[in-house]
Design an enzyme around this catalytic site. Structure first.
Site, PDB file in Angstrom:
ATOM      1  CB  SER A 589      -0.848   0.117   1.357  1.00 20.82           C
ATOM      2  OG  SER A 589      -0.252  -0.055   2.823  1.00 20.82           O
ATOM      3  CG  ASP A 716       7.368   9.292  -2.318  1.00 27.33           C
ATOM      4  OD1 ASP A 716       8.294   9.326  -1.655  1.00 27.33           O
ATOM      5  OD2 ASP A 716       6.779   8.643  -2.382  1.00 27.33           O
TER       6      ASP A 716
END
Length: 910
Positions: A589, A716
Site C-alpha cells: 500500500s 518520492d
C-alpha cells in the site's frame, strides 16, 4: 519509524524559506509601486474615432495578435480593423501622433510568443506582459525601441539569453524579466542603460557572474538576481551604486567575501544574499553604516565570527537572519533596541558557550513588540529558560530552540504567548512538568517537546489545542495515562509519544483520531490491554508503531481497513492468533492506494493492480500525475504501465486504477528490512546485487532527467518504490508525486505546510522542507540517502539517528578508517564466506577478523567509493550534489573494478 529528528530540521529550513518568500512579496510590491507611480506620469490615454494615422503600428499589433495562440479570456477579440487600434484592450496611444506608447496585457493567461514585429512600434514606452504564458525568446528587435522605458515580462516561460540589443534602449528605466527560463549571463554592456532604476531577474536559469560594469549604473535602485545559477564573487564596483536600495542575490552559487565597499551603501534598505557560499565576518561598524536597512538576510552561507553589537544601531531593522552559518560567541543583549524587529533567525550556528548567560538576550527582546519569529535552534545555548520569555511579543507565532543544552523547567508564563502556532523545544535538558498553560495556545499547530527530561502527567489542557497538527513528546519521562481530552485535537496528523512511561490501556480516543494520516507512534511505553477495534478508523495513516509495549490479545481485523498503511510495527507485545486476512490480500500500500496481484489468463501474465483510494485527498491528482509521467517513457529500469482505468464501479462511485507488470521479488524495502512476520528473513543481498540495483536506479533517473522530452522529477524515491523482478533487475515505481519540470516554475502554497513536503521523511531533500522548488537535485539527494541505506542496512529514520546525527553524517564520520563498522552486517557475512549468523562465544575474534580481512580487499575499495558517491549526492546544498550522469558513470566504474578484481585478484585502485 523515527521522524522526530528529521522533521524539525525541515521546519527550520521551512521557516528560512518563508522569510525569503515573505520578503520576495515585499520586494515585488515595491517594484509594482515604483512602476505604477512612474507609469502614471508617463501615459496620457487617448480614445478617438478618427482614422488611423500610422498603419505601421496597426500592422505590428495585428502581427503580435497572430503570435498569440491562447486567449482564454477573449481579450484580443477587440483587436480588429473595425475598431481603431488606440481603442483596443491594453493599448494606449500618445496624444500628439496617435502612435502606440503602451501595451499592457498583464494577467490574461495569454499563450504564445512575442512577434518580432513589435520592434516596429517605434514610439513604444511601456511593454508589459506580466503573469502570462508567453514562451520563446525576447526578440532582438527590442533594440529598435529606442523610446522604451518599461519592459515588464515577469512570470512567463521565456527562454534563451537576454538579447544584447536590449542595451540599445538607452531610456530604459525598468526591466522586469524574472520568473522565466532565461539562460546565459547578465550583459556586460548593461552600463549603457544609464537611466536604469530597476533590474529584476529573479527565478531564471542565469549563469555567470555579476559584471563589474553594473557598478556604473549610478541610478539603479533595485537589483534582484535571486534564485538563479550565478557564480563568482561580488565585485567591488557594487559599492559605487550609491542609489541602490534593494540588493537581492540569494539562492545562487556566489562565493568569496562581500566587498568592503558594499558596507558603505547607506542607501540600502534590503540586503538579501542567503543560500550562497559567501564567507567572511560582519564588520564591527556594520550598524554605523547601514542606518536605513530594513532587511538583512545572510542565512545559509559560510560567515563566521561574532555578531557585532553595533547592529542595535540599525533602528529600522525588521528582518535579521544569519541562520545556517558558523557564527560564534554570545548574542548581543542590546538587540532589544531593534524595536521594529519582526524576524530574528539565529539557528544552526555555534552561538552560545553552554553557560548561564547565554540566554540573557531573550530578556531584552521584550522591547521588540512586533517580533513574530524567534529561531535559535542548533546552537550551543545553555542556561535556564528565563521567566521573562513570557514578556515576549504577543505577536510571536514561531519560537524554536531545538538541539541546544537549555535546562530548567518550561516557564508557566509561556502560556501568555497566545499568538504561538509553532513551538519547538526538542533535544534539550528541560525537566519538570509540562505546564498546563500550554492549553492557552489555541492557535498551536506544531508542538515539539521531545528528547528532554520532562516528567509528570500529560496535562488534560492539551485537549484545548484543537488546531494542533503535529505533537512530539517522545523520549521523556512522562507517566500515567493519556488524557481523553486528546480526542479534541481533531486536526492531528502526527502523534509521537514513544519511549515514555505511559501506562494503562490505549485510549480509544487516540486510536479513533481519524485525522492522523502520517504517523502514530506509541512504542516503548507500558500500555496494556488489547488493541482497540477503533484502529480501523485510521484509514489514511501511513505509519503505525505500537511495538515494545505490553499489549495482548488478537490483532483486530479492522486494522485491514487502514488501506494507506505502509509501515506497521507490533513486535515486543503479546499478540496471539493469525494476522487478519484483510491484510493478507494486499501486496502493498502507498500514500494514495493499495496494490493487488492479478493474472491475465489469455496472456499468462502476472500483473500488479494499483487501486486508488479516491477518498484520500490528492489521490485523483496522483493518478493524473502518474499517468502523465509514465505514458511516454520506456526504460528497462522503470516500471512498465500496461493500462489504466478510470470508470465507475458497481456502486456508482468513481474508480481509478493502474495496471503494471508484476515484480516477483517485491520491493527493495522488503529485502533490506525483512522484519514482518511471514516474510523470509534469510533473504540477503550480495554486494554485486546491491551495486546492480543502485546502477539500475541511477540509470532510470538519468533517463528521466536527460533523455525524456520533458524532464521528470520522481519526488518520492525510497526503497519501497524500487521493485525487483524475477531476475533481480530494479524498476523505479510509484510516480504519484512526479512532476514534469515545465510546470514547476513557481512555489505552490502547499509547500509552506507539512503536507507540502515533497516525498517521504528521511529521503526528501532538505530544501523541500523549506519550500524549495521541485528539482533534479532533490531527487539526487534522495538517491544518495537510498544508496547509503542499501550498503549500511539502516533506514534514515532509524532510532539511532538523534542528537544531530543522521544517515549522511553517520557514514561521513566512519570514512575511511571505520568503514567496516557501518556496512550492513549481512553483507559482510556474505562477502566473508561461510560465516554463521551468530558468532560463537569461543571464537568471536577469529570470525570477526575474517570479515575485516575480506574488507581490506577489493570489496572495501568498492564500498568506500560507493559511500563517497552517496555522500556527494546527499550534500546539504543542492548545487554541490553530484550530477546523475556522473553517478551512473562512477557506479559502473566501481562495478568494472569489482569484477576485474574478482577475476584477477586484488589490485591497487586507479
Amino acid at each position: 519509524m523515527k521522524l522526530l529528528n528529521v522533521f524539525p530540521t525541515y521546519t527550520m529550513k521551512l521557516q528560512n524559506s518563508l522569510l525569503y518568500a515573505r520578503w520576495s512579496t515585499y520586494l515585488q510590491l515595491q517594484l509594482i509601486l515604483i512602476f505604477s507611480i512612474n507609469l502614471v506620469c508617463l501615459i496620457h490615454p487617448v480614445y478617438t474615432s478618427t482614422a488611423p494615422t500610422n498603419e505601421t503600428d496597426h500592422l505590428a499589433l495585428l502581427k503580435f495578435k497572430e503570435s498569440i495562440h491562447t486567449d482564454s479570456h477573449g481579450i484580443l477579440t477587440s483587436w480588429n480593423r473595425s475598431n481603431h487600434f488606440c481603442n483596443w484592450v491594453g493599448i494606449t496611444c500618445g496624444l500628439l501622433h496617435q502612435r502606440v506608447i503602451s501595451i499592457d496585457l498583464s494577467g490574461y493567461d495569454l499563450g504564445g510568443s512575442i512577434s518580432p514585429y513589435f520592434g516596429n512600434l517605434s514610439f513604444l514606452r511601456n511593454f508589459t506582459l506580466l503573469n502570462n504564458n508567453i514562451y520563446g525568446q525576447i526578440p532582438e528587435e527590442v533594440g529598435r525601441l529606442y523610446r522604451l522605458q518599461y519592459l515588464m515580462l515577469t512570470n512567463n516561460t521565456l527562454g534563451g539569453e537576454i538579447p544584447v540589443n536590449l542595451t540599445k534602449c538607452s531610456k530604459l528605466v525598468f526591466i522586469s524579466i524574472g520568473g522565466n527560463k532565461l539562460t546565459g549571463g547578465i550583459l556586460k554592456e548593461v552600463d549603457s542603460l544609464t537611466n536604469l532604476e530597476a533590474l529584476y531577474l529573479r527565478t531564471n536559469k542565469l549563469t555567470g557572474g555579476i559584471p563589474r560594469s553594473l557598478g556604473n549604473l549610478s541610478s539603479l535602485k533595485l537589483f534582484d538576481a535571486g534564485n538563479n545559477n550565478m557564480v563568482g564573487s561580488i565585485p567591488d564596483e557594487i559599492g559605487d551604486m550609491k542609489s541602490l536600495s534593494i540588493l537581492a542575490i540569494h539562492d545562487n552559487k556566489f562565493s568569496g567575501k562581500l566587498p568592503s565597499s558594499l558596507y558603505n551603501l547607506s542607501s540600502l534598505i534590503t540586503l538579501s544574499i542567503g543560500f550562497n557560499q559567501i564567507e567572511g565576518v560582519l564588520p564591527n561598524s556594520i550598524g554605523n553604516n547601514f542606518r536605513n536597512l530594513h532587511h538583512l538576510g545572510i542565512g545559509w552561507n559560510r560567515f563566521h565570527g561574532t555578531i557585532p553589537a553595533s547592529l542595535s544601531n540599525i533602528s529600522k531593522l525588521q528582518v535579521f537572519d544569519i541562520g545556517y552559518n558558523k557564527f560564534t560567541g554570545q548574542v548581543p543583549v542590546n538587540l532589544g533596541n531593534l524595536r521594529d524587529l519582526v524576524w530574528l533567525g539565529l539557528g544552526t550556528n555555534n552561538l552560545g558557550n553552554n553557560s548561564t548567560r547565554d540566554l540573557d538576550f531573550l530578556t531584552s527582546l521584550a522591547n521588540c513588540s512586533k517580533l513574530e519569529r524567534l529561531l535559535f535552534s542548533f546552537n550551543n545555548f545553555g542556561g535556564v529558560l528565563p521567566n521573562s520569555i513570557a514578556n515576549l511579543s504577543s505577536q510571536l507565532n514561531r519560537l524554536t530552540f531545538l538541539s541546544n543544552q537549555i535546562s530548567g523547567t518550561i516557564p508557566e508564563g509561556i502560556g501568555n504567548l497566545i499568538g504561538l502556532y509553532f513551538l519547538v523545544m526538542e533535544d534539550n535538558l528541560l525537566t519538570g512538568n509540562i505546564p498546563t498553560s500550554l492549553g492557552k495556545l489555541q492557535d498551536m499547530q506544531l508542538l515539539d517537546l521531545g528528547l528532554n527530561g520532562l516528567s509528570g502527567h500529560l496535562p488534560s489542557s492539551m485537549g484545548n489545542l484543537t488546531r494542533l497538527n503535529i505533537l512530539f513528546i517522545n523520549q521523556n519521562k512522562l507517566e500515567g495515562s493519556i488524557p481523553s481530552t486528546i480526542e479534541n485535537c481533531h486536526n492531528l496528523q502526527i502523534l509521537e509519544i514513544s519511549q515514555n512511561n505511559f501506562s494503562g490501556a490505549i485510549p480509544k480516543q487516540v486510536i479513533g483520531l481519524s485525522s492522523i494520516s502520517l504517523l502514530l507512534n506509541l512504542s516503548g511505553n507500558s500500555f496494556t490491554g488489547s488493541l482497540p477495534v477503533e484502529v480501523g478508523k485510521l484509514q489514511n495513516i501511513n505509519s503505525l508503531d505500537l511495538s515494545e509495549n505490553n499489549l495482548s490479545g488478537e490483532i483486530p481485523a479492522t486494522i485491514g481497513d487502514c488501506s494507506s498503511l505502509e509501515y506497521l510495527y507490533l513486535q515486543g507485545n503479546f499478540f496471539h492468533g493469525n494476522m487478519p486476512s484483510s491484510l493478507a490480500s494486499l501486496k502493498g500500500s502507498g500514500s494514495f492506494g493499495s496494490v493487488y496481484k492479478g493474472f491475465l489468463a489469455h496472456e499468462e501474465r502476472e500483473i500488479a493492480v494499483k487501486v486508488l483510494n479516491l477518498q484520500k485527498k490528492g489521490a485523483s491528482k496522483s493518478f493524473i500525475a502518474e499517468c502523465n509521467a509514465l505514458r511516454n517513457i520506456r526504460h528497462r529500469n522503470l516500471v512498465k504501465i500496461l493500462t489504466c482505468c478510470s470508470s465507475i464501479d458497481y456502486n456508482g462511485n468513481d474508480f481509478k486504477a493502474l495496471v503494471f507488470d508484476f515484480m516477483g521479488n517485491g520491493s527493495l524495502e522488503q529485502w533490506l528490512h525483512s522484519r514482518i512476520e511471514g516474510e523470509n528473513e534469510s533473504r540477503k543481498l550480495s554486494f554485486l546485487e546491491r551495486l546492480n540495483i543502485a546502477i539500475d536506479v541511477a540509470s532510470a533517473l538519468h533517463y528521466l532527467y536527460e533523455q525524456c522530452e520533458q524532464p521528470i522529477v520522481h519526488c518520492d524515491l525510497k526503497p519501497s518504490n524500487v521493485l525487483l523482478d524475477n531476475e533481480m533487475t530494479a524498476h523505479v515505481s510509484d510516480f504519484g508525486l512526479a512532476k514534469l519540470l515545465f510546470v514547476t516554475n513557481t512555489i505552490s502554497q502547499n509547500q509552506s505546510s507539512t503536507q507540502g513536503i515533497k516525498g517521504s521523511i528521511g529521503y526528501a531533500a532538505p530544501e523541500y522542507g523549506m519550500g524549495g522548488l521541485v528539482s533534479i537535485e532533490g531527487d539526487v539527494y534522495s538517491f544518495g540517502i537510498l544508496l547509503l541505506e542499501i550498503f549500511t542496512g539502516r533506514r534514515p529514520t532509524d532510532d539511532m539517528f538523534k542528537d544531530g546525527l543522521n544517515l549522511h553524517k553517520y557514514a561521513m564520520l566512519a570514512l575511511p578508517e571505520n568503514i567496516s563498522q557501518i556496512v550492513d552486517p549481512t553483507l559482510l557475512q556474505l562477502e566473508a564466506g561461510e560465516i554463521p549468523s551468530q558468532i560463537n562465544d569461543d571464537e568471536p575474534e577469529r570470525q570477526i577478523n575474517r570479515i575485516h580481512i575480506q574488507m581490506n580487499g577489493n570489496v572495501q575499495n568498492c564500498i568506500l567509493s560507493i559511500f563517497k558517491i552517496g555522500l556527494s549526492c546527499s550534500l546539504e546544498y543542492p548545487n554541490e550534489r553530484m550530477k546523475i550522469g556522473d553517478v551512473t558513470k562512477e557506479l559502473n566504474l566501481v562495478k568494472n573494478y569489482f569484477l576485474s578484481t574478482e577475476n584477477h585478484g586484488d589490485r591497487p585502485q586507479t
